[in-house]
Design an enzyme around this catalytic site. Structure first.
Site, PDB file in Angstrom:
ATOM      1  N   ASP A 282      -3.065  -3.109   3.365  1.00 54.22           N
ATOM      2  CA  ASP A 282      -3.452  -3.144   4.774  1.00 54.22           C
ATOM      3  C   ASP A 282      -4.689  -4.013   4.951  1.00 54.22           C
ATOM      4  OD1 ASP A 282      -1.356  -1.528   5.322  1.00 54.22           O
ATOM      5  OD2 ASP A 282      -2.522   0.295   5.632  1.00 54.22           O
TER       6      ASP A 282
ATOM      7  N   GLU B  73       0.809  -1.224   0.000  1.00 56.50           N
ATOM      8  CA  GLU B  73       0.000   0.000   0.000  1.00 56.50           C
ATOM      9  C   GLU B  73       0.836   1.265   0.000  1.00 56.50           C
ATOM     10  OE1 GLU B  73      -3.802   1.748   2.478  1.00 56.50           O
ATOM     11  OE2 GLU B  73      -3.522  -0.382   2.175  1.00 56.50           O
TER      12      GLU B  73
ATOM     13  N   ASP C  36      -7.725  -4.368   6.211  1.00 51.73           N
ATOM     14  CA  ASP C  36      -8.998  -3.839   6.674  1.00 51.73           C
ATOM     15  C   ASP C  36      -9.863  -3.612   5.440  1.00 51.73           C
ATOM     16  OD1 ASP C  36      -7.838  -1.633   5.496  1.00 51.73           O
ATOM     17  OD2 ASP C  36      -7.446  -0.596   7.383  1.00 51.73           O
TER      18      ASP C  36
ATOM     19  N   TYR D  80       0.082  -2.961  13.398  1.00 51.01           N
ATOM     20  CA  TYR D  80      -0.867  -2.136  12.648  1.00 51.01           C
ATOM     21  C   TYR D  80      -1.699  -1.290  13.602  1.00 51.01           C
ATOM     22  CZ  TYR D  80      -4.137  -0.954   8.915  1.00 51.01           C
ATOM     23  OH  TYR D  80      -4.889  -0.290   7.997  1.00 51.01           O
TER      24      TYR D  80
END
Length: 908
Positions: A115, A11, A117, A372
């Site tokens: 990431d 990312e 999520d 994270y």
């Protein structure tokens, strides 16, 4: 046969470097394109392959309306609810789509290291779209930290991207775009320009995810920190030189309820009616202690009754010990640290705003120091390696000895928390010192470490002693604490239980009252919300996510709806209060958390695959469409509140310059957005948002007869430029929008609402203040032109009409002016310099000299450039310039004619 290639996409560039370094063990080849690509050989599914690791920079695409909906004047905001949306590349200048497509050519597999999520899942499918990979050849790496152990574990346990979670993000993007822009455009168009003392610093009319492109640029250029742009509301870049900022009254489905909490507390404070109360405070002197006893009734609101009890106690005079109790109490160690609790502690204890705290946490994560930082879970998974994580801190100079004691005496497993299935709690991954991190990052890292160590420490234990007394029929008591085991409070001392010693009493013992006070007090209202309290309310009511909460709070501050005051308390401004009261008078749902909470619940169902994406979006949009129609019908109710709080333009400002239409003086209004208002014509003319505005020599524009102004930017090197108020707001030349780099998307559809045309951009052929008259040569830093600053004497300089490049000329000269002559060598304007007699560099003592600043050796030697690349003179190409002075001047050596004479400065 060459081994197959595997493309890996992270990312952020920093995460890509970390992953590549782990997998290649530091042996990799790196090449620079849009983002770096790291190549090395390795093994994938048991077979040799060639890895290519690169990254995106947040979201690849952002949602927006098609071009036909961009013109505010031509678009009814109601139509936006039914408009189709498009996905455009978030950062076209970075060419991420093209980069991914090119790197994917010839690759067999795609591994996504985004990431873990919902936003990360959404970016996964943006990458898949850009690369053209088949979903069957695409794998998802799931990790919570960029340590070697976590990276290798993720590679060994690849999964597939989650389409449902990606659709949940699409739903939120579309809802926030349509609702936010429709309400913002309408109320901005209605209120803008009506009130003079209304200070709105909102620069963008954005809901969540509306201008991710602009946010990306601001972070890349100003902060150089590649943060997760997908989880924040947009910011806007402001070119302070020529950009015109108009006030926007923004509405956001998350932002407005957040503001509503602050205003609700304000109203509670303002409507609070204090009451007097009375309380009995008897004192005793016993075994060297003076103890104030607590009344069982606490306080009374009737003074007569309180005085009656005071008389009864005073008449008795002796307290009798009626009960003595001892109890072993336990203060439990904390659960794991999630994002919301980190933000609350950062605000209340560390002095960081939520937005800044998340930026620091993100940086610590990308550097590999913590796990994270966006997680809702407070429970650790059963497989978590507590011993390994503790061992990494065993040699830390600050808490290493305490950690060694835990490892030697067996640490405790953390208390049961909440596991929402996203990431483990925020955890330190490796040890570091303050010298490495710096003050702010160290404070946050130190707390994260202490919190984690506290979760595996023993509980705090203390003995609680309570002694109860009776006198005159009334009961009183005192309490003491004695800590028997500090436990986790040894590493988290701010949570420690303080010892409170009391003497030993015997049941039935009688003690004389040494003093009896009847305390009179007054109830007080609650204080303004702290950021920490606001975060708790947002979490409780489901407003925003762990990542977007700090952005919503930052937005209401940046937009002048609230102000952060001492102890980081949020005090709503008059504008913020009036907006919320206006929503309450029309439709309270618009500023209450209930609707957003419902939306978040529906989006969660989409993420779990239990609701259809299209049905949820349509249902929510239709709800807000009906509310919008009602809001439009009742807007006068809100306007009545604005009229009561803000003054009309006719009553604001001070007289400054004459209107070119009616020849009467216009009023200058300094509140943002700065503007001139003509009460006769009832017209508003917007001005540059920064700098000092003054009348310019009482000169007038030859096009419209408006008196010219001059805008001087702050600072010793701030530029100054003249402007016509009418031309600045209404550029008169066709095609000028391409020159000032703007589009017709302001509240009224005029170019001037988005950016302005000062005289330094005006192509008028004869005006002495236009670009044609004052322009000298091309800027070496951009596509602009260096223009003579007529107010810079005696520190004469040229200023670029597009960027911040400054070129200083002969300092101390009496006068420098442009001429109509052109340089024969490079076609730049010839300038005339009248030197000071005492400092003239001319050989015969003369003072007047004409020449080209590029080709004339004398003038070129006096030039110094700031805010740009080094100013150096190119070698001679032969030929002679036209730099001869008229009175014993200096003849310099010129340059050969360039292909494009207007770009004669480009090679510098």
């Amino acid at each position: 046969m060459a081994p197959p290639k595997v493309l890996m996409v992270a990312e952020k560039p920093s995460i890509a470097v970390s992953i590549a370094s782990v997998l290649s063990r530091g042996k990799m080849f790196t090449r620079r394109v849009s983002t770096e690509v790291h190549e090395f050989d390795g093994v994938f599914f048991g077979s040799p392959v060639q890895f290519k690791v690169t990254s995106v920079i947040g979201h690849v695409f952002s949602v927006d309306f098609p071009p036909k909906y961009q013109d505010w004047a031509a678009t009814d905001p109601l139509d936006l609810f039914e408009a189709q949306i498009v996905k455009n590349e978030s950062n076209p200048k970075a060419h991420i789509c093209r980069h991914l497509n090119q790197e994917a050519r010839g690759c067999r597999y795609l591994v996504l290291w985004l990431d873990c999520d919902r936003e990360g899942e959404n970016i996964c499918f943006e990458v898949i779209q850009s690369t053209g990979f088949n979903i069957k050849d695409t794998y998802r790496a799931r990790f919570s930290a960029v340590t070697e152990k976590d990276v290798m574990k993720a590679l060994d346990n690849l999964s597939t991207p989650n389409r449902d979670e990606a659709l949940a993000v699409d739903a939120r993007q579309e809802i926030d775009l349509k609702v936010g822009v429709a309400f913002t455009r309408y109320q901005t168009s209605y209120f803008q320009g009506k009130y003079g003392n209304l200070d709105s610093r909102v620069i963008s009319c954005v809901p969540t995810l509306f201008c991710i492109l602009l946010l990306l640029i601001i972070y890349l250029v100003l902060l150089r920190a590649l943060l997760k742009v997908s989880k924040v509301e947009a910011l806007t870049i402001m070119d302070c030189d020529i950009l015109l900022v108009a006030a926007y009254f923004s509405y956001g489905p998350c932002q407005t309820p957040t503001l509503g909490f602050c205003v609700q507390r304000y109203l509670q404070i303002n409507t609070f009616k204090p009451e007097k109360f009375w309380s009995l405070h008897p004192y005793i002197l016993f075994q060297g202690y003076e103890i104030q006893l607590e009344w069982q009734r606490s306080r009374l609101f009737d003074k007569t009754v309180a005085m009656m009890f005071q008389k009864l106690v005073a008449e008795d005079g002796f307290l009798e010990v009626t009960e003595i109790s001892e109890k072993q109490e336990t203060k439990g160690r904390p659960v794991g640290l999630n994002t919301v609790n980190l933000l609350k502690v950062a605000s209340s204890a560390l002095g960081f705003g939520p937005h800044m705290a998340m930026q620091i946490a993100e940086r610590l994560y990308t550097q590999g120091y913590i796990s994270y930082p966006r997680t809702e879970s407070t429970a650790y998974p059963p497989s978590f390696d507590f011993r390994g994580t503790l061992s990494a801190q065993a040699n830390n100079p600050t808490w290493g000895s305490y950690v060694q004691g835990l490892l030697a005496n067996s640490y405790h497993k953390p208390r049961s928390g909440t596991d929402v299935g996203d990431h483990p709690p925020i955890t330190p991954m490796k040890s570091v010192t303050e010298d490495t991190l710096g003050s702010d990052a160290w404070k946050l890292y130190q707390y994260i470490c202490q919190h984690f160590i506290g979760t595996v420490s023993p509980d705090c234990k203390y003995l609680r002693r309570k002694v109860e007394f009776s006198i005159g029929g009334e009961s009183f008591h005192c309490t003491g604490h004695q800590v028997t085991a500090k436990g986790f409070t040894a590493i988290m001392p701010w949570l420690a239980v303080n010892d409170k010693n009391i003497p030993s009493f015997t049941k039935g013992q009688k003690i004389e009252v040494s003093k009896l006070d009847l305390y009179e007090g007054t109830t007080s209202p609650p204080d303004y919300l702290t950021e920490s309290e606001l975060i708790s309310l947002m979490e409780k009511h489901g407003i925003g996510t762990d990542a977007s909460i700090p952005v919503h709070i930052n937005n209401i501050c940046e937009r002048n709806y609230v102000q952060v005051q001492a102890s980081r308390r949020l005090v709503p401004t008059t504008l913020g209060i009036t907006l919320v009261r206006g929503y309450q008078s029309i439709d309270p749902d618009l500023c209450l958390p209930d609707i957003r909470s419902f939306i978040e619940q529906q989006i969660t169902l989409i993420a779990k695959g239990q609701a259809d994406h299209h049905c949820v979006v349509q249902h929510v949009i239709q709800q807000f469409k009906q509310k919008f129609s009602y809001f439009v019908k009742k807007i006068e109710d809100m306007d009545a509140l604005f009229e009561a709080q803000f003054s009309a333009l006719t009553d604001s400002g001070r007289a400054m310059s004459k209107c070119g239409k009616c020849l009467r003086y216009m009023k200058y209004i300094s509140a943002q957005p700065t503007r001139l208002y003509c009460g006769t014509c009832e017209e508003v003319y917007y001005l540059p948002p920064m700098g000092t505005i003054k009348l310019y020599k009482e000169l007038s524009c030859p096009l419209d007869n408006f008196e010219l102004l001059v805008c001087s930017m702050p600072g010793p090197e701030g530029k100054a430029f003249p402007l016509c108020p009418y031309c600045y707001s209404n550029p008169p030349f066709e095609g000028i929008e391409s020159l000032i780099n703007t589009v017709k998307n302001g509240p009224s559809g005029k170019i001037g609402k988005g950016a302005g045309m000062p005289c330094t951009l005006c192509p008028h052929p004869t005006c002495p203040n236009s670009l044609v008259s004052q322009g000298v040569c091309a800027c070496p830093e951009c596509s602009g032109t260096l223009v003579l600053d007529p107010l810079s004497a005696p520190k004469w300089r040229l200023c670029c009409n597009k960027c911040n490049c400054l070129v200083f000329l002969a300092q101390g000269a009496h006068r420098i002016s442009t001429t109509k002559e052109r340089c024969a060598e490079c076609d730049s304007s010839i300038v005339e310099v009248d030197f000071n007699k005492k400092t003239t560099p001319l050989e015969d003592g003369s003072t007047l000299h004409r020449g080209c600043i590029l080709c004339d050796e004398l003038l070129h030697s006096l030039v110094e450039m700031k805010h740009g690349r080094g100013f150096r003179r190119m070698g001679s190409r032969g030929g002679r310039g036209r730099g001869g002075g008229r009175r014993g001047g200096y003849r310099g050596r010129g340059r050969g004619k360039m292909v494009d004479p207007k770009m004669s400065f480009r090679d510098f």
